[in-house]
Design a protein around this motif. Structure first.
Motif, PDB file in Angstrom:
ATOM      1  N   LYS A 140       0.826  -1.210   0.000  1.00 25.84           N
ATOM      2  CA  LYS A 140       0.000   0.000   0.000  1.00 25.84           C
ATOM      3  C   LYS A 140       0.860   1.259   0.000  1.00 25.84           C
ATOM      4  O   LYS A 140       0.514   2.265  -0.637  1.00 25.84           O
ATOM      5  N   GLN A 141       1.996   1.208   0.700  1.00 29.79           N
ATOM      6  CA  GLN A 141       2.875   2.362   0.766  1.00 29.79           C
ATOM      7  C   GLN A 141       3.915   2.355  -0.345  1.00 29.79           C
ATOM      8  O   GLN A 141       4.239   3.395  -0.920  1.00 29.79           O
ATOM      9  N   GLU A 142       4.458   1.160  -0.640  1.00 31.13           N
ATOM     10  CA  GLU A 142       5.582   1.068  -1.574  1.00 31.13           C
ATOM     11  C   GLU A 142       5.145   1.006  -3.038  1.00 31.13           C
ATOM     12  O   GLU A 142       5.835   1.516  -3.920  1.00 31.13           O
ATOM     13  N   PHE A 143       3.995   0.351  -3.313  1.00 31.18           N
ATOM     14  CA  PHE A 143       3.529   0.187  -4.695  1.00 31.18           C
ATOM     15  C   PHE A 143       2.036   0.536  -4.762  1.00 31.18           C
ATOM     16  O   PHE A 143       1.189  -0.360  -4.895  1.00 31.18           O
ATOM     17  N   PRO A 144       1.683   1.796  -4.632  1.00 29.53           N
ATOM     18  CA  PRO A 144       0.256   2.168  -4.561  1.00 29.53           C
ATOM     19  C   PRO A 144      -0.537   1.802  -5.806  1.00 29.53           C
ATOM     20  O   PRO A 144      -1.714   1.440  -5.707  1.00 29.53           O
ATOM     21  N   VAL A 145       0.086   1.889  -6.994  1.00 30.94           N
ATOM     22  CA  VAL A 145      -0.634   1.540  -8.228  1.00 30.94           C
ATOM     23  C   VAL A 145      -0.955   0.052  -8.246  1.00 30.94           C
ATOM     24  O   VAL A 145      -2.096  -0.366  -8.516  1.00 30.94           O
ATOM     25  N   PHE A 146       0.054  -0.769  -7.956  1.00 40.53           N
ATOM     26  CA  PHE A 146      -0.180  -2.212  -7.905  1.00 40.53           C
ATOM     27  C   PHE A 146      -1.143  -2.576  -6.781  1.00 40.53           C
ATOM     28  O   PHE A 146      -1.896  -3.548  -6.905  1.00 40.53           O
ATOM     29  N   TYR A 147      -1.119  -1.815  -5.708  1.00 38.21           N
ATOM     30  CA  TYR A 147      -2.040  -2.087  -4.600  1.00 38.21           C
ATOM     31  C   TYR A 147      -3.489  -1.959  -5.067  1.00 38.21           C
ATOM     32  O   TYR A 147      -4.341  -2.792  -4.715  1.00 38.21           O
ATOM     33  N   LYS A 148      -3.773  -0.952  -5.866  1.00 38.48           N
ATOM     34  CA  LYS A 148      -5.129  -0.782  -6.395  1.00 38.48           C
ATOM     35  C   LYS A 148      -5.490  -1.933  -7.342  1.00 38.48           C
ATOM     36  O   LYS A 148      -6.602  -2.470  -7.288  1.00 38.48           O
ATOM     37  N   LEU A 149      -4.528  -2.315  -8.195  1.00 37.37           N
ATOM     38  CA  LEU A 149      -4.777  -3.419  -9.126  1.00 37.37           C
ATOM     39  C   LEU A 149      -4.994  -4.727  -8.373  1.00 37.37           C
ATOM     40  O   LEU A 149      -5.893  -5.515  -8.702  1.00 37.37           O
ATOM     41  N   PHE A 150      -4.168  -4.965  -7.361  1.00 36.72           N
ATOM     42  CA  PHE A 150      -4.310  -6.185  -6.560  1.00 36.72           C
ATOM     43  C   PHE A 150      -5.660  -6.207  -5.843  1.00 36.72           C
ATOM     44  O   PHE A 150      -6.294  -7.268  -5.745  1.00 36.72           O
ATOM     45  N   SER A 151      -6.088  -5.062  -5.335  1.00 36.95           N
ATOM     46  CA  SER A 151      -7.363  -4.999  -4.621  1.00 36.95           C
ATOM     47  C   SER A 151      -8.519  -5.321  -5.555  1.00 36.95           C
ATOM     48  O   SER A 151      -9.447  -6.056  -5.188  1.00 36.95           O
ATOM     49  N   ILE A 152      -8.478  -4.774  -6.766  1.00 36.76           N
ATOM     50  CA  ILE A 152      -9.523  -5.075  -7.760  1.00 36.76           C
ATOM     51  C   ILE A 152      -9.492  -6.559  -8.116  1.00 36.76           C
ATOM     52  O   ILE A 152     -10.538  -7.221  -8.200  1.00 36.76           O
ATOM     53  N   TYR A 153      -8.270  -7.095  -8.314  1.00 42.55           N
ATOM     54  CA  TYR A 153      -8.141  -8.511  -8.667  1.00 42.55           C
ATOM     55  C   TYR A 153      -8.721  -9.401  -7.567  1.00 42.55           C
ATOM     56  O   TYR A 153      -9.437 -10.375  -7.856  1.00 42.55           O
ATOM     57  N   LYS A 154      -8.437  -9.087  -6.312  1.00 45.16           N
ATOM     58  CA  LYS A 154      -8.911  -9.912  -5.200  1.00 45.16           C
ATOM     59  C   LYS A 154     -10.433  -9.917  -5.130  1.00 45.16           C
ATOM     60  O   LYS A 154     -11.042 -10.962  -4.842  1.00 45.16           O
ATOM     61  N   ILE A 155     -11.046  -8.782  -5.397  1.00 44.86           N
ATOM     62  CA  ILE A 155     -12.507  -8.717  -5.378  1.00 44.86           C
ATOM     63  C   ILE A 155     -13.093  -9.608  -6.468  1.00 44.86           C
ATOM     64  O   ILE A 155     -14.021 -10.397  -6.233  1.00 44.86           O
ATOM     65  N   ILE A 156     -12.520  -9.495  -7.684  1.00 51.61           N
ATOM     66  CA  ILE A 156     -13.025 -10.314  -8.796  1.00 51.61           C
ATOM     67  C   ILE A 156     -12.743 -11.788  -8.544  1.00 51.61           C
ATOM     68  O   ILE A 156     -13.590 -12.658  -8.803  1.00 51.61           O
ATOM     69  N   ALA A 157     -11.533 -12.096  -8.046  1.00 46.90           N
ATOM     70  CA  ALA A 157     -11.172 -13.493  -7.771  1.00 46.90           C
ATOM     71  C   ALA A 157     -12.104 -14.099  -6.736  1.00 46.90           C
ATOM     72  O   ALA A 157     -12.533 -15.259  -6.868  1.00 46.90           O
ATOM     73  N   LEU A 158     -12.441 -13.337  -5.706  1.00 45.45           N
ATOM     74  CA  LEU A 158     -13.356 -13.836  -4.687  1.00 45.45           C
ATOM     75  C   LEU A 158     -14.741 -14.086  -5.279  1.00 45.45           C
ATOM     76  O   LEU A 158     -15.402 -15.077  -4.932  1.00 45.45           O
ATOM     77  N   ALA A 159     -15.155 -13.210  -6.192  1.00 43.88           N
ATOM     78  CA  ALA A 159     -16.444 -13.408  -6.861  1.00 43.88           C
ATOM     79  C   ALA A 159     -16.415 -14.674  -7.724  1.00 43.88           C
ATOM     80  O   ALA A 159     -17.372 -15.465  -7.724  1.00 43.88           O
ATOM     81  N   VAL A 160     -15.318 -14.867  -8.454  1.00 47.76           N
ATOM     82  CA  VAL A 160     -15.191 -16.068  -9.302  1.00 47.76           C
ATOM     83  C   VAL A 160     -15.201 -17.328  -8.447  1.00 47.76           C
ATOM     84  O   VAL A 160     -15.879 -18.321  -8.773  1.00 47.76           O
ATOM     85  N   LEU A 161     -14.459 -17.315  -7.330  1.00 49.10           N
ATOM     86  CA  LEU A 161     -14.429 -18.474  -6.440  1.00 49.10           C
ATOM     87  C   LEU A 161     -15.813 -18.771  -5.880  1.00 49.10           C
ATOM     88  O   LEU A 161     -16.214 -19.938  -5.772  1.00 49.10           O
TER      89      LEU A 161
END
Length: 644
Positions: A285-306
């Protein structure tokens, strides 16, 4: 010359791949697997295969296709793999007992979610024999042979040869992939015994890692260990599913539910949990804020798929189009997650981010293993293979590496926390020292003002009143005059006493020892209690602030003795030693009430001053008197010296 050789090899490969087979009675067009004992040859060298697109072709039509040369031969060092497909596939092979004794053999298939059906075709009469149909959806008790794989037993008489055909069709899966082998029953059981012990050791190690991470989470309250435990659990499930040991692990009632879960779910779950671990480990969240947003979106979609895949597994038929789409989405989304994770790791390595580099070292092998699994599933190719399995070996390495890294990171963070705490304590002590210095400075000013200004004014007033002759006053005025002079004397004495309590006169110049001696001499001259002072050590070793605090501690205790002890004798001992300062004050009074006196303002002030000097105070009180012992470590008061 080399180019010609390469072209010749390429043309030979094309010809072999395209060569049609003749009738099923033409043995020279199909290689025969000769069984004399344990079989070590790659089975793909002997079987041929045929694709049945709708999966409904009858056995007679399949035999006609074999006779017509429509079966193909693909020699590979891996499993039979046709990637994502809705088609059924037939495999045909000639097997011959090349011994003089009856030989039972097993044709085994190692994959779940595929139904295998075995037939034997008589090459002379054209008749067929049905051996059975089974899949991993069935518990061990319902299988043709009660082992983890789907295995069919075929008995071969001496020198007997048989044409075997097997149909493979997906169930709760969307891809055709399975290793297969034919060997003797004895060789199979011996190999399975060793393999089971091998995988059992790996699973046992994973279970230990699971428990270890749960205990770490309970002890350290660090979320990364809880997510790592969930990650380990998901990979245990993946390995049980991948190596077909789930049939040994669960009772039948639970196994019927377990096998409904598709393999793609066991692939997406570890990717989902690894995202949480990576985010916490590298402070994304502090070191890679752009990737943090992408990871957060991915986790939401992945949880929905699961969630969708899990719901579809129990609510809809396996061949439902929505179920199939969900399974494939889980595969592709797992691959997308790995790509995103690798992209963040590469970004961190380029930036030389320390914890990203450590994480990449621990997980690079596992990422490659998962990538190989997905590419193999998608029929792109296989990167490498390490027995007993890439993911199992890679996971073992990752657990070892991450455990060491987590311990190292915890130690590093602990040291940083201790350093920050020490800096905070040092800063607090510095502030406290400055506050005390300001207080002492203000006390000095007030004492000086009382002594020089108020005291002088009172003395002048007393002198002025003394100059008025008594003969001019009547009896009442004389009495008032005497009363006034007494009050002025008392006020002068009180001001002098308060001034002395705030700061002994010339304390800075006279020092601690001389001021204490003056205080005791004054009390012995004017008071009813006889005080004895014993001093040891060199006061030059004590800084001014510490000396002032020690003086106030001793003076406060002396004041308490005078007010409350009803003593006739008291002693004050002060020792300035190399490693500690010790103050012992005793009296022969009536003692102190432990409930009332110990909670008084005076003792609370003393306790606070002792605590500031990192010292300890012990009180021993009885009807025969009280003893106060105060020990102050010299080495722990460096913060006072530094502040000065």
């Amino acid at each position: 010359m080399n180019r010609l050789l390469i072209r010749a090899q390429f043309l030979l490969f094309i010809l072999l791949w395209m060569a049609p087979w003749g009738s099923m009675v033409s043995a020279h067009q199909m290689d025969t697997l000769f069984v004399k004992g344990p079989v070590n040859d790659e089975l793909s060298r002997y079987y041929t295969w045929f694709e049945n697109k709708d999966g409904k072709l009858p056995l007679s039509a399949v035999l006609d296709s074999l006779k017509a040369g429509k079966f193909h031969k693909t020699i590979s060092d891996g499993a039979f793999n046709k990637g994502f497909t809705k088609s059924a596939y037939w495999l045909a092979i000639y097997v011959k007992n090349d011994t003089t004794v009856r030989l039972p053999v097993l044709w085994s298939f190692y994959n779940n979610n595929i139904t295998f059906t075995l037939y034997e075709a008589d090459k002379n009469t054209g008749s067929t024999t049905y051996y059975g149909s089974s899949s991993s959806m069935e518990p061990l008790s319902n299988r043709p042979y009660p082992v983890r794989s789907i295995s069919f037993r075929v008995d071969l008489q001496p020198q007997e040869s048989k044409l075997l055909l097997v149909k493979a069709q997906t169930i709760n899966a969307d891809n055709i992939y399975f290793p297969t082998d034919i060997t003797t029953v004895d060789d199979f059981l011996e190999w399975e015994t060793h393999y089971t012990f091998l995988i059992g050791r790996y699973i046992g190690y994973f279970m230990f890692a699971l428990v270890f991470n749960i205990l770490l989470w309970l002890a350290l309250k660090n979320r990364i260990h809880l997510w790592h435990a969930a990650y380990v659990m998901s990979l245990i499930g993946f390995n049980l599913n991948e190596f077909l040991f789930d049939s040994f692990t669960f009772p039948d009632w639970l196994y019927h539910l377990w096998v409904c879960l598709p393999k793609s779910m066991f692939l997406l779950l570890p990717v989902y949990f690894s995202f949480h671990i990576f985010q916490l480990f590298v402070n994304q969240k502090q070191e890679f804020p752009v990737f943090y947003k992408l990871f957060s979106i991915y986790k939401i979609i992945a949880l929905a798929v699961l969630t969708i895949v899990l719901f579809n597994s129990f609510a809809l038929p396996f061949d439902n189009v929505f179920v199939s789409v969900g399974r494939r989405t889980a595969y592709y989304f797992s691959f997308a997650g790995l790509v995103l994770l690798v992209a963040n790791i590469i970004s961190g390595i380029i930036r030389r981010h320390y914890y990203t580099i450590l994480y990449s070292i621990s997980t690079i092998f596992l990422l490659l293993a998962f990538l190989d699994f997905i590419l193999n599933t998608l029929q792109v190719g296989q990167l490498f293979f390490i027995s007993p399995g890439n993911i199992t070996v890679a996971f073992t390495f990752e657990i070892l590496a991450l455990t060491v890294i987590f311990v190292f990171k915890y130690k590093d963070e602990k040291n940083s926390s201790i350093k920050a705490l020490n800096e905070t304590v040092s800063l607090r002590n510095s502030w406290a020292t400055e506050i005390i210095k300001v207080q002492e400075s203000e006390r000095e000013r007030i004492a000086r003002d009382l002594h020089d200004d108020v005291g002088a004014t009172l003395s002048t007033l007393k002198l002025h009143l003394s100059n008025n002759p008594l003969k001019t006053r009547d009896q009442q005025e004389a009495a008032d005059y005497e009363r006034t002079m007494e009050l002025i004397s008392k006020i002068t004495e009180d001001v002098r006493s308060i001034s002395h309590d705030l700061l002994p006169h010339d304390f800075i110049n006279d020092g601690l020892f001389f001021s204490l001696q003056n205080r005791v001499d004054e009390l012995n001259y004017n008071g009813k209690i006889k005080f004895q002072l014993v001093i040891e050590g060199d006061e030059a070793t004590v800084d001014h602030t510490t000396a002032m605090i020690i003086y106030r501690i001793v003076n406060e205790l002396i004041t308490n003795i005078i007010k409350h002890s009803d003593a006739s004798e008291a002693s004050v001992q002060l020792a300035l030693l190399d490693t500690y300062i010790q103050i012992i004050i005793e009296d022969n009074g009536i003692g102190m009430n432990t409930v009332t006196n110990k909670s008084g303002i005076g003792l609370r002030n003393i306790a606070k001053r002792v605590e500031f000097l990192n010292g300890e105070m012990h009180i021993d009180s009885s009807k025969k008197g009280s003893t106060f012992i105060i020990t102050i470590p010299v080495l722990n008061n460096n913060h006072i010296n530094d502040a000065n």
